[in-house]
Write an enzyme that holds these catalytic residues in place. Structure first.
Site, mmCIF file in Angstrom:
data_model
loop_
_atom_site.group_PDB
_atom_site.id
_atom_site.type_symbol
_atom_site.label_atom_id
_atom_site.label_comp_id
_atom_site.label_asym_id
_atom_site.label_seq_id
_atom_site.Cartn_x
_atom_site.Cartn_y
_atom_site.Cartn_z
ATOM 1 N N LYS A 13 24.966 23.718 54.938
ATOM 2 C CA LYS A 13 24.334 24.333 53.759
ATOM 3 C C LYS A 13 22.818 24.430 53.940
ATOM 4 O O LYS A 13 22.220 25.466 53.697
ATOM 5 C CB LYS A 13 24.618 23.513 52.482
ATOM 6 N N ARG A 88 26.795 19.596 42.185
ATOM 7 C CA ARG A 88 27.776 18.823 42.954
ATOM 8 C C ARG A 88 28.888 18.296 42.062
ATOM 9 O O ARG A 88 29.798 17.631 42.566
ATOM 10 C CB ARG A 88 27.077 17.637 43.616
ATOM 11 N N ARG A 127 23.305 14.780 63.696
ATOM 12 C CA ARG A 127 22.180 15.357 62.933
ATOM 13 C C ARG A 127 20.949 14.457 63.052
ATOM 14 O O ARG A 127 21.037 13.250 62.974
ATOM 15 C CB ARG A 127 22.565 15.498 61.452
ATOM 16 N N ARG A 160 19.652 9.923 59.524
ATOM 17 C CA ARG A 160 19.584 9.487 58.126
ATOM 18 C C ARG A 160 20.509 8.302 57.895
ATOM 19 O O ARG A 160 21.610 8.260 58.446
ATOM 20 C CB ARG A 160 20.016 10.645 57.210
ATOM 21 N N ARG A 171 31.119 9.844 51.567
ATOM 22 C CA ARG A 171 30.556 11.101 51.042
ATOM 23 C C ARG A 171 31.615 12.206 51.040
ATOM 24 O O ARG A 171 31.666 13.019 50.128
ATOM 25 C CB ARG A 171 29.340 11.518 51.879
HETATM 26 P P1 ADP Z 1 24.378 20.180 55.036
HETATM 27 O O1 ADP Z 1 23.071 20.681 54.480
HETATM 28 O O2 ADP Z 1 25.554 20.974 54.565
HETATM 29 O O3 ADP Z 1 24.566 18.703 54.830
HETATM 30 P P2 ADP Z 1 23.151 20.709 57.675
HETATM 31 O O4 ADP Z 1 22.673 22.118 57.511
HETATM 32 O O5 ADP Z 1 22.130 19.632 57.660
HETATM 33 O O6 ADP Z 1 24.348 20.394 56.611
HETATM 34 O O7 ADP Z 1 24.007 20.648 59.027
HETATM 35 C C1 ADP Z 1 24.606 19.409 59.469
HETATM 36 C C2 ADP Z 1 24.428 19.266 60.990
HETATM 37 O O8 ADP Z 1 25.209 20.261 61.662
HETATM 38 C C3 ADP Z 1 22.973 19.472 61.452
HETATM 39 O O9 ADP Z 1 22.719 18.588 62.521
HETATM 40 C C4 ADP Z 1 22.941 20.937 61.904
HETATM 41 O O10 ADP Z 1 21.945 21.139 62.900
HETATM 42 C C5 ADP Z 1 24.360 21.137 62.448
HETATM 43 N N1 ADP Z 1 24.878 22.485 62.216
HETATM 44 C C6 ADP Z 1 24.647 23.305 61.151
HETATM 45 N N2 ADP Z 1 25.324 24.481 61.274
HETATM 46 C C7 ADP Z 1 26.021 24.392 62.442
HETATM 47 C C8 ADP Z 1 26.944 25.263 63.137
HETATM 48 N N3 ADP Z 1 27.281 26.472 62.640
HETATM 49 N N4 ADP Z 1 27.460 24.827 64.304
HETATM 50 C C9 ADP Z 1 27.132 23.590 64.784
HETATM 51 N N5 ADP Z 1 26.292 22.732 64.203
HETATM 52 C C10 ADP Z 1 25.737 23.107 63.039
HETATM 53 P P1 AMP Z 2 22.162 16.080 50.722
HETATM 54 O O1 AMP Z 2 20.833 16.064 51.380
HETATM 55 O O2 AMP Z 2 22.398 17.334 49.899
HETATM 56 O O3 AMP Z 2 23.300 15.795 51.670
HETATM 57 O O4 AMP Z 2 22.154 14.900 49.642
HETATM 58 C C1 AMP Z 2 22.010 13.545 50.053
HETATM 59 C C2 AMP Z 2 22.408 12.615 48.894
HETATM 60 O O5 AMP Z 2 21.552 12.842 47.749
HETATM 61 C C3 AMP Z 2 23.834 12.792 48.357
HETATM 62 O O6 AMP Z 2 24.804 12.090 49.123
HETATM 63 C C4 AMP Z 2 23.679 12.218 46.935
HETATM 64 O O7 AMP Z 2 23.646 10.799 46.938
HETATM 65 C C5 AMP Z 2 22.283 12.711 46.536
HETATM 66 N N1 AMP Z 2 22.344 14.034 45.883
HETATM 67 C C6 AMP Z 2 21.812 15.210 46.343
HETATM 68 N N2 AMP Z 2 22.077 16.215 45.491
HETATM 69 C C7 AMP Z 2 22.811 15.673 44.475
HETATM 70 C C8 AMP Z 2 23.426 16.199 43.295
HETATM 71 N N3 AMP Z 2 23.345 17.512 42.981
HETATM 72 N N4 AMP Z 2 24.083 15.340 42.472
HETATM 73 C C9 AMP Z 2 24.163 14.034 42.758
HETATM 74 N N5 AMP Z 2 23.639 13.476 43.855
HETATM 75 C C10 AMP Z 2 22.963 14.277 44.713
#
Ligand code: ADP
Ligand code: AMP
Length: 213
Positions: A13, A88, A127, A160, A171
């Site tokens: 995302k 969420r 990541r 992280r 999660r």
């Molecule tokens: P989210 O915001 O949904 O938690 P991220 O955008 O941070 O996810 O992506 C999670 C991990 O996967 C990151 O390390 C990112 O670089 C990697 N990633 C994102 N999109 C792809 C893809 N299409 N193929 C492989 N790895 C990806």
């Molecule tokens: P993210 O960076 O989107 O993966 O969010 C990391 C963490 O932040 C999540 O696992 C939740 O603990 C908290 N968080 C982020 N967005 C929300 C939301 N909309 N509602 C509740 N918790 C959130």
């Protein structure tokens, strides 16, 4: 244009939201990034959010909705935004909906980045996130030019705390219980678009831009 990114933690995302924000000149609004910035700055909000985030749980709706509504009320959001990680829960989506209705506007697209659970754990353990600017990398798929250093600002890259395997499992279960129902919520509103998130990130982006136009 008001866009919501849906998908499991690690589905991509944030990666896609950053590219959408740049292409369509709208702000990328990530509640996770707002919480992490508060944790880094040692604010009360950060301390409260951290206690939930470290366990892989959701921060309570009341607090999350407040910070999101404050953020989208800012001037730079007046022509739209891409929301990453919000809503969420169904109650969060309902509050957003009623705020938008009051303003006579609506969500244009809810993009569901679909990645099965078995791919997620691998993605999250690879990541790496910048401690300063929040840029994200993946040790195999999107490596930085120099290991452990952010290409954009030169700061340190970290795994992280909530990307450790046990927390990711929690999660994912929270995602299935509380967030996945939003797919039906936005489908019923006629704005849901599904994209395959397992393919190369530029192919995911192409699928999204075909939808957004
Ligand atoms: P989210 O915001 O949904 O938690 P991220 O955008 O941070 O996810 O992506 C999670 C991990 O996967 C990151 O390390 C990112 O670089 C990697 N990633 C994102 N999109 C792809 C893809 N299409 N193929 C492989 N790895 C990806
Ligand atoms: P993210 O960076 O989107 O993966 O969010 C990391 C963490 O932040 C999540 O696992 C939740 O603990 C908290 N968080 C982020 N967005 C929300 C939301 N909309 N509602 C509740 N918790 C959130």
């Amino acid at each position: 244009m008001k866009i919501i990114m849906l998908g499991a933690p690690g589905a991509g995302k944030g990666t896609q939201a950053k590219m959408i924000a740049e292409k369509y000149s709208i702000p990328h609004v990530s509640t996770g990034d707002i919480f992490r910035a508060n944790i880094k700055n040692g604010t009360d909000l950060g301390k409260e959010a951290k206690s939930y985030m470290d366990k892989g749980e959701l921060v309570p709706d009341e607090l999350t909705v407040r910070i999101l509504l404050d953020r989208v009320a800012q001037e730079d959001c007046k022509n739209g935004y891409v929301l990453d990680g919000f809503p969420r829960t169904i109650p969060q989506a309902e509050v957003l909906q009623s705020e938008l209705n009051k303003q006579g506007t609506d969500v244009d697209f809810a993009i569901n980045v679909d990645v099965p659970d078995e791919n997620i754990i691998k993605r999250m353990s690879g990541r790496r996130a910048c401690v300063t600017c929040g840029a994200t990398y993946h040790i195999e798929h999107v490596p930085p030019k120099t290991e452990g250093i952010c290409d954009k600002c030169g700061s340190e890259l970290i795994l992280r705390d909530d990307d450790k395997e046990e927390t990711v499992k929690n999660r994912l279960s929270v995602y299935h219980d509380q967030t996945q129902p939003l797919i039906d919520f936005y489908s019923a509103k006629g704005v849901l678009k599904n994209v395959d998130g397992t393919v190369d990130m530029m192919d995911v982006f192409n699928a999204i831009t075909n939808i957004l136009g």
